[in-house]
Design an enzyme around this catalytic site. Structure first.
Site, PDB file in Angstrom:
ATOM      1  N   SER A  30       0.812  -1.222   0.000  1.00  0.00           N
ATOM      2  CA  SER A  30       0.000   0.000   0.000  1.00  0.00           C
ATOM      3  C   SER A  30       0.843   1.267   0.000  1.00  0.00           C
ATOM      4  CB  SER A  30      -0.911   0.021   1.232  1.00  0.00           C
ATOM      5  OG  SER A  30      -1.745  -1.110   1.228  1.00  0.00           O
ATOM      6  N   GLU A  51       4.264  -0.811  14.519  1.00  0.00           N
ATOM      7  CA  GLU A  51       4.772   0.485  14.068  1.00  0.00           C
ATOM      8  C   GLU A  51       5.733   1.114  15.063  1.00  0.00           C
ATOM      9  OE1 GLU A  51       1.558  -0.350  14.312  1.00  0.00           O
ATOM     10  OE2 GLU A  51       1.017  -0.657  12.213  1.00  0.00           O
ATOM     11  N   PHE A  76      -1.042   5.868  11.705  1.00  0.00           N
ATOM     12  CA  PHE A  76      -0.190   5.094  12.626  1.00  0.00           C
ATOM     13  C   PHE A  76       1.123   5.829  12.896  1.00  0.00           C
ATOM     14  CE2 PHE A  76      -2.428   1.597  10.151  1.00  0.00           C
ATOM     15  CZ  PHE A  76      -3.504   1.572  11.020  1.00  0.00           C
TER      16      PHE A  76
END
Lengths: 309, 276
Positions: A30, A51, A76
């Site tokens: 993505s 993350e 995020f």
């Protein structure tokens, strides 16, 4: 037509410096870092759906002289991993380039949990952090090339959806030309100024063209460097000002511009209207439907300018 | 010049004793700081810097150096005392610890202090950063070792386990972590606050090498470190060091209230006498 994330992925994969290392958190398809991963598998590291760990690892890699590009979704990067951005990256003043995609309302159907609307304000509030929001794919390429040679904490806000290069849509003279810490004056007009960033620059240009029909000539500034902010451009541009952004009013571009005006514009006209999301969450929908719902369409910009001039 | 190492246990014990004195004096002068965890960590940090790590105080950024990341950053008095004694910065800096305009911040700042490898203080992040350094060394075929110290209280943080997972995934056998298991955290005993028992089994399940030592026995400390360095096997290593919070000072040992409290002048005097 392509998304700024596409331009990022293509540019990144083409960068020649062997010190460049790319990290991602299970979103490489993505975020388009997968292109770099295919080309340079030994310099790409996927940290899985973690993350916070990814950002601190990026900082550790940077201490060994690596130029680290770290990608995930903007929601995020700017919220879930914020403490790691604050301490591991910014307080440590390390060479980590956080290139976050799917920012703003126009991520669309994924809805509020995935719509990063506060990221500009959050990242601007981090000492040492430079913040960029490219207006189109062409400018994205220029910014990615520029930051690859720069040193220090950096945040680049990228979009999910295909958009036009401004010169393709409007003509050669509208081509984005990135200059660090400088706003680009794309249209010169004397009655007012529209300051925009990201995809909203396209809307601002459309609004400027509509306003000409009513003999209102506005300047359009592409504020692609959100930090450090081009204060001179804000002070010198024709007043009043309308700002447009795909994010929260209470912390983003509009507030930054307002602060400069209030503190430094002296007796000049400081009237302005900020267009953006007003202290509420986004929701699911098609990108253009969302822009309509949150009053971020061309007509909204036209109306705001008319109210002021 | 590379720092001259020693394996003389008597010298190491004397150093540790001297560092304990400095830790207490620093916290007393600052009237703040974290003596408890610094005292549980100090024997290990002394072992690393005086007996094991390749490092160079006159060139802190030497590219081939071994590195140490103090992930439990609040215990920086222990690290500052050692760095000053090794020659990274003047001893007198210790007396400005935690004071305004000091090079020695309340928690480690790599921008401010020579020899600090990573700014830490927000728990959990240092282990990830150390793993990132180990990864960077792997990419460069740098044979240096990355050491990192975490706390047992710190293992409450989710990021520790994210880091543990990824260090094993990327086969970072150049990463050696020492867990300062002093069994206390701010609110009390770890078993009461947030049960972190069987940490060895947990890290083992994450595919780490595990060993366990007495974290105050200099001989055990340097022998395990040397053993682990010599046997890289594609896994990161965890050395669980059983320690005593406040170790060496009778009235501080095993007392949660000495986590983040400085000794006053009278307490300092008593403590320094105990260390003679």
């Amino acid at each position: 037509m392509k998304a700024t994330r596409d331009a990022y992925g293509e540019t990144l994969a083409g960068l020649k410096n062997p010190n460049i290392v790319v990290v991602d958190a299970d979103l490489s398809v993505s975020t388009r870092t997968s292109k770099f991963a295919k080309k340079h598998p030994k310099r790409f590291f996927d940290f899985g759906i973690a993350e916070a760990n990814m950002i601190s690892q990026a900082a550790g890699l940077a201490t060994t002289g690596k130029i680290v590009f770290a990608s995930t979704f903007a929601c995020f990067a700017s919220a879930r991993a914020l403490d790691q951005v604050r301490v591991s990256v910014c307080y440590s003043k390390l060479n980590v380039k956080i290139c976050a995609t799917h920012a703003g309302l126009t991520i669309g159907e994924d809805g509020a949990s995935h719509q990063a609307l506060s990221d500009i304000g959050i990242m601007r509030s981090m000492p040492y952090m430079k913040v960029f929001v490219p207006a189109d794919p062409n400018e994205t390429e220029q910014i990615i090339r520029w930051i690859a040679k720069d040193d220090g904490p950096t945040y680049v806000r990228l979009g999910r959806n295909k958009i036009a290069d401004l010169h393709d849509k409007f003509g050669k003279s509208y081509k984005t030309k990135f200059c660090y810490a400088r706003a680009q004056k794309i249209i010169d007009g004397k009655h007012a100024t529209i300051i925009a960033c990201g995809y909203m620059v396209e809307k601002a240009l459309e609004a400027a063209m509509k306003l000409v029909e009513d003999k209102i000539h506005v300047t359009v500034l592409n504020m692609s460097t959100l930090k450090p902010l081009d204060e001179k451009a804000i002070l010198r541009c024709p007043k009043p000002i309308v700002t447009v952004e795909e994010g929260m009013l209470n912390s983003g571009l509009g507030n930054a511009v307002a602060a400069v005006l209030c503190e430094k514009a002296g007796k000049k006209d400081t009237r302005m209207i900020r267009l953006g999301v007003d202290n509420q969450f986004g929701q699911s929908g098609k990108p253009e439907e969302l822009l309509k719902h949150y009053h971020l369409q061309t007509e909204n910009i036209v109306r705001a300018v008319k109210r002021l001039v | 010049m590379r720092f001259k190492l020693t394996s003389d246990i008597k010298v190491l014990k004397e150093k540790a004793n001297q560092m304990r004195r400095n830790i207490l004096i620093m916290c007393n002068k600052a009237q703040s700081g974290h003596p408890g965890g610094s005292l549980s960590a100090i024997d290990i940090i002394v072992g690393l810097y005086y007996s094991v790590m390749m490092h160079n105080p006159s060139n802190p950024k030497w590219v081939d150096r071994d590195r140490f990341v103090l992930s439990k950053g609040h215990c920086c008095p222990a690290l500052y005392a050692v760095l000053a004694d090794c020659g990274y910065f003047p001893l007198k800096w210790l007396y400005k610890f935690r004071k305004i305009d000091s090079k020695l911040q309340g928690h480690p700042s790599m921008v401010d202090t020579p020899g600090i490898e990573m700014s830490t203080g927000s728990l959990g992040q240092g282990l990830s950063a150390a793993a990132g350094m180990a990864l960077g060394y792997k990419i460069d075929n740098n044979s240096g070792i990355i050491y990192c110290m975490i706390g047992d209280g710190e293992c409450n943080e989710g990021q520790i386990w994210e880091a543990a997972m990824s260090a094993a995934h990327y086969k970072l056998d150049n990463l050696i972590v020492i867990l300062d298991k002093n069994r206390l955290q701010i609110d009390g005993f770890t078993k009461d606050v947030m049960d972190s028992s069987s940490l060895a089994a947990k890290f083992k399940a994450f595919n780490w090498n595990i060993s366990e030592i007495d974290g105050h026995n200099c001989k055990e400390i340097i022998s395990i470190l040397n053993k682990v360095i010599k046997n890289p096997n594609g896994k990161p290593s965890m050395i669980i060091a059983n320690t005593v919070k406040g170790k060496g000072i009778s009235f501080m040992e095993n007392k949660p209230e000495w986590h983040g409290k400085a000794p006053n002048d009278e307490e300092l005097e008593v403590a320094l006498k105990e260390l003679q």
